[in-house]
Design an enzyme around this catalytic site. Structure first.
Site, PDB file in Angstrom:
ATOM      1  CB  SER A 196    -148.243  90.621 -94.584  1.00 41.65           C
ATOM      2  OG  SER A 196    -147.440  90.464 -93.441  1.00 41.65           O
TER       3      SER A 196
HETATM    4  N1  SAH Z   1    -145.638  86.240 -92.084  1.00 41.23           N
HETATM    5  C1  SAH Z   1    -146.923  86.390 -91.445  1.00 41.23           C
HETATM    6  C2  SAH Z   1    -147.108  87.810 -90.941  1.00 41.23           C
HETATM    7  C3  SAH Z   1    -147.526  87.792 -89.522  1.00 41.23           C
HETATM    8  S1  SAH Z   1    -147.394  89.311 -88.640  1.00 41.23           S
HETATM    9  C4  SAH Z   1    -148.049  85.948 -92.354  1.00 41.23           C
HETATM   10  O1  SAH Z   1    -147.813  85.636 -93.523  1.00 41.23           O
HETATM   11  O2  SAH Z   1    -149.193  85.870 -91.896  1.00 41.23           O
HETATM   12  C5  SAH Z   1    -145.830  89.106 -87.800  1.00 41.23           C
HETATM   13  C6  SAH Z   1    -145.712  87.966 -86.841  1.00 41.23           C
HETATM   14  O3  SAH Z   1    -144.455  88.098 -86.186  1.00 41.23           O
HETATM   15  C7  SAH Z   1    -146.753  87.909 -85.728  1.00 41.23           C
HETATM   16  O4  SAH Z   1    -147.443  86.690 -85.792  1.00 41.23           O
HETATM   17  C8  SAH Z   1    -145.943  88.035 -84.448  1.00 41.23           C
HETATM   18  O5  SAH Z   1    -146.444  87.249 -83.368  1.00 41.23           O
HETATM   19  C9  SAH Z   1    -144.582  87.524 -84.915  1.00 41.23           C
HETATM   20  N2  SAH Z   1    -143.455  87.919 -84.047  1.00 41.23           N
HETATM   21  C10 SAH Z   1    -143.239  89.091 -83.409  1.00 41.23           C
HETATM   22  N3  SAH Z   1    -142.108  89.035 -82.674  1.00 41.23           N
HETATM   23  C11 SAH Z   1    -141.584  87.788 -82.862  1.00 41.23           C
HETATM   24  C12 SAH Z   1    -140.443  87.099 -82.352  1.00 41.23           C
HETATM   25  N4  SAH Z   1    -139.597  87.652 -81.474  1.00 41.23           N
HETATM   26  N5  SAH Z   1    -140.216  85.840 -82.765  1.00 41.23           N
HETATM   27  C13 SAH Z   1    -141.069  85.220 -83.632  1.00 41.23           C
HETATM   28  N6  SAH Z   1    -142.186  85.806 -84.129  1.00 41.23           N
HETATM   29  C14 SAH Z   1    -142.437  87.078 -83.748  1.00 41.23           C
END
Ligand code: SAH
Length: 232
Positions: free
Chosen positions: A67
């Protein structure tokens, strides 16, 4: 994983990023200090290092994104964490948001559905010394009942609806910050569990996250252990 190197140049760029976040309205000093101290470039593939302190999202493995720093700071501000909080994050991704939380609260649990991200990020967070973070490979829709209740829950992917299991894992007075929407954009919501067990909802405008998907994805290619990024 690449060598964990930090430099004065990177530190200087981080301080500029902190100033940028302040000018965009982030006020919480602990959050700004965390952004100023965490080597965000190490959460990215080396190809992106020179831009690591731009206020931008970048691609990470499994077609996901780290993000934008403003979004990380804004969601963290909404979560209103204190040092004795136990926090659950849904969507570990690069691990960057988890590292920010780790400096602001007692214990962080973070769930990721992409196996490659779970493996990379749990190793990186450990190597960087964020020892109060525990990573889990699983489906965030289920939450983490074995560790519930949580003082705060942060969802970093866009949910089509408010996941009921996450509400049920909030402690009394606890708060869930979650982007909710069925299309490409979501509404940033903060839901608070009151003393009488009822929930109140506040809205903080539009945002755009990668989708909160059901189930897990096992896409880890063991022949590419050193590769942290898959680009199209
Ligand atoms: N907090 C992260 C943002 C990553 S983007 C950072 O600081 O980099 C959001 C993430 O949510 C992705 O990696 C995606 O794979 C994950 N995601 C989506 N659906 C999910 C689920 N059901 N359970 C766990 N993670 C999930």
């Amino acid at each position: 994983m690449h060598k964990l190197e930090d430099t004065y140049k990177m530190k200087g760029l981080r301080l500029r990023l902190v100033e940028e976040l302040k000018s965009k309205g982030i006020k919480n000093k602990s959050i700004l200090d965390a952004v100023g101290s965490i080597p965000r470039h190490l959460f990215l593939d080396k190809a992106f290092w020179e831009w690591a302190y731009k206020d931008q999202a970048f691609p990470i493995a499994a077609n996901q994104t780290i993000s934008q720093p403003y979004t990380v700071a804004f969601q963290t501000e909404l979560l209103d964490v204190s040092f004795d909080d136990k926090v659950l994050e849904i969507g570990t991704g690069s691990g960057y948001q988890a590292s920010v939380l780790s400096l602001l609260c007692k214990k962080v649990y973070s769930i990721e559905r992409q196996e490659v991200l779970f493996k990379n990020s749990s190793q990186l967070l450990y190597a960087l010394g964020y020892k109060n973070v525990r990573c889990y490979y699983g489906d965030g829709y289920a939450g983490l009942s074995s560790r519930a209740p949580f003082d705060k829950i942060l969802v970093t992917c866009g949910a089509p609806h408010v996941p009921t299991k996450l509400l049920s894992q909030l402690s009394t007075g606890g708060q869930l910050v979650v982007p909710v929407g069925k299309g490409d954009t979501q509404e940033m919501l903060r839901i608070t569990k009151k003393d009488d067990g009822k929930f109140t909802k506040e809205s903080f405008g539009d945002c755009a996250f990668v989708p909160f998907l059901e189930g897990v994805d096992k896409n880890f290619d063991s022949s590419k252990k050193t590769s942290r990024v898959v680009l199209d």
